[in-house]
Design an enzyme around this catalytic site. Structure first.
Site, PDB file in Angstrom:
ATOM      1  N   HIS A   1       1.067  15.396  14.902  1.00 30.96           N
ATOM      2  CA  HIS A   1       0.036  16.526  14.896  1.00 30.96           C
ATOM      3  C   HIS A   1      -0.620  16.650  15.657  1.00 30.96           C
ATOM      4  CE1 HIS A   1      -3.529  14.384  13.178  1.00 30.96           C
ATOM      5  NE2 HIS A   1      -4.361  15.001  13.638  1.00 30.96           N
TER       6      HIS A   1
ATOM      7  N   GLN B   1     -12.726  12.626  14.281  1.00 32.35           N
ATOM      8  CA  GLN B   1     -12.195  13.881  15.081  1.00 32.35           C
ATOM      9  C   GLN B   1     -11.245  13.569  16.582  1.00 32.35           C
ATOM     10  OE1 GLN B   1     -12.666  14.846  12.452  1.00 32.35           O
ATOM     11  NE2 GLN B   1     -10.876  15.909  12.600  1.00 32.35           N
ATOM     12  N   GLY B   2     -10.466  13.364  17.370  1.00 31.12           N
ATOM     13  CA  GLY B   2     -10.472  13.259  19.175  1.00 31.12           C
ATOM     14  C   GLY B   2      -9.938  11.540  18.682  1.00 31.12           C
ATOM     15  N   ASP B   3      -9.885  11.221  17.781  1.00 33.95           N
ATOM     16  CA  ASP B   3      -8.862   9.418  17.570  1.00 33.95           C
ATOM     17  C   ASP B   3      -7.906   9.158  16.856  1.00 33.95           C
ATOM     18  OD1 ASP B   3     -11.400   8.128  17.948  1.00 33.95           O
ATOM     19  OD2 ASP B   3     -12.450   8.821  16.150  1.00 33.95           O
ATOM     20  N   SER B   4      -7.382  10.629  16.406  1.00 37.31           N
ATOM     21  CA  SER B   4      -6.431  10.908  15.245  1.00 37.31           C
ATOM     22  C   SER B   4      -4.527   9.798  16.885  1.00 37.31           C
ATOM     23  CB  SER B   4      -5.739  12.724  16.100  1.00 37.31           C
ATOM     24  OG  SER B   4      -6.269  12.628  14.084  1.00 37.31           O
TER      25      SER B   4
ATOM     26  N   ASP C   1       4.141  11.404  10.412  1.00 34.69           N
ATOM     27  CA  ASP C   1       2.445  11.462  11.011  1.00 34.69           C
ATOM     28  C   ASP C   1       2.722  10.605  12.815  1.00 34.69           C
ATOM     29  OD1 ASP C   1       1.030  13.144  12.643  1.00 34.69           O
ATOM     30  OD2 ASP C   1      -1.702  13.029  11.006  1.00 34.69           O
TER      31      ASP C   1
HETATM   32  N1  ARG Z   1      -6.856  14.487  12.187  1.00 33.06           N
HETATM   33  C1  ARG Z   1      -8.278  13.803  13.406  1.00 33.06           C
HETATM   34  C2  ARG Z   1      -8.042  14.252  14.921  1.00 33.06           C
HETATM   35  O1  ARG Z   1      -7.217  15.078  14.733  1.00 33.06           O
HETATM   36  C3  ARG Z   1      -8.809  12.784  12.572  1.00 33.06           C
HETATM   37  C4  ARG Z   1      -9.103  12.558  11.684  1.00 33.06           C
HETATM   38  C5  ARG Z   1      -9.284  11.162  11.096  1.00 33.06           C
HETATM   39  N2  ARG Z   1     -10.939  11.191   9.621  1.00 33.06           N
HETATM   40  C6  ARG Z   1     -11.187   9.982   9.359  1.00 33.06           C
HETATM   41  N3  ARG Z   1     -11.820  10.539   8.448  1.00 33.06           N
HETATM   42  N4  ARG Z   1     -10.354   9.054   9.571  1.00 33.06           N
HETATM   43  O2  ARG Z   1      -8.426  13.369  15.746  1.00 33.06           O
END
Ligand code: ARG
Length: 265
Positions: free
Chosen positions: A75, A209-212, A120
């Site tokens: 993603h 967000q940003g750790d993905s 993913d």
């Molecule tokens: N989708 C998020 C990103 O693009 C990562 C989300 C992780 N969320 C969580 N609650 N662990 O950075």
């Protein structure tokens, strides 16, 4: 709802760095269940502690799979194909450090069949190899898909917060698929083969967000780091009963290895 959030999150990751945040790392005891959490924790990683950590310019994390390949989340990328649009930053906990090493991408391989529901993972090939950084081996069996995991990233330190300059780290416990899929948690939305959950029932510690795309990892029997997960999604960040959801790397290890070979290692 969560599926929708996943797709939105992915688009956000691909389209804007500004929306990216940092590792949420409040201790469970100090988390505020209702409302935004104060920044409590997420301790800073020390320089050199996780030499395989990569920051990607679209606002995601990654891990060095080899000197030329970064393993990240599907993603975080748009498609399979040539691209020089991604910059990878390696070798520093401080993204503003003058000693950082950067490389441009030259190719992206996104997991075949990726449609926002499982699968993913993606590999990004760097324009030239980096040297002197330990890579992060991936788990090839389910033997390490339990216990306590380390998470790290430059993403949001609170839900809705901004990205971080310094790499943060935390540890989170494994959550079984049956627990994670229970009605009090994700109510059947976890793809059990493809995904592995981790976090505290009370919330308070999580990726965000940003750790993905960044790795979730633990020690193997030889005390070496081994990657078991890729930061994928969650309902908010660090909420009670909403553990982080990670790509289950062991399930895809053969596919990742084949893709890596096809990209030249
Ligand atoms: N989708 C998020 C990103 O693009 C990562 C989300 C992780 N969320 C969580 N609650 N662990 O950075």
């Amino acid at each position: 709802m969560v599926r929708w959030r996943r797709i939105l999150g992915g688009l956000a990751a691909a389209l804007t760095v500004a929306s990216m945040g940092t590792l949420v790392s409040a201790s469970p005891a100090s988390a505020e269940p209702d409302g935004p959490q104060k920044v409590v924790g997420g301790t800073r990683a020390t320089q050199g502690e996780f030499p395989f950590m990569v920051r990607l310019s679209m606002g995601c994390g990654g891990a060095l799979y080899s000197p030329t390949l970064v393993l990240t989340a599907a993603h975080c990328v748009n498609r399979t194909g040539a691209t020089t649009s991604i910059t990878a930053t390696i070798g520093v906990v401080d993204l503003n450090s003058t000693s950082k090493v950067t490389r441009r991408s030259n190719y992206v391989y996104r997991a075949p069949g990726y449609n926002g529901n499982g699968k993913d993972w993606a590999l990004i090939r760097l324009s030239s190899p980096v040297t002197g950084f330990a890579t992060l081996p991936i788990a090839t069996t389910t033997a390490f898909d339990s216990g306590t995991f380390t998470i790290a990233g430059w993403g949001a330190a609170t839900e809705g917060g901004g990205q971080q300059r310094y790499l943060l780290k935390a540890t989170v416990p494994f959550v079984s698929d049956s627990t994670c899929n229970s009605s009090s948690m994700y109510n059947g939305q976890i793809v059990a083969t493809d995904e592995i959950c981790a976090g505290y029932t009370a919330g308070g510690v999580d990726t965000c967000q940003g750790d993905s795309g960044g790795p979730m990892f633990r020690r193997n029997a030889s005390n070496a780091w081994i990657q078991v997960g890729i930061v994928s999604w969650g309902d908010g960040c660090a909420r009670p009963n909403k553990p982080g959801v990670y790509t289950q790397v062991s399930y895809f290890s053969s596919a990742i290895a084949s893709a890596a070979a096809s990209l030249g290692g």
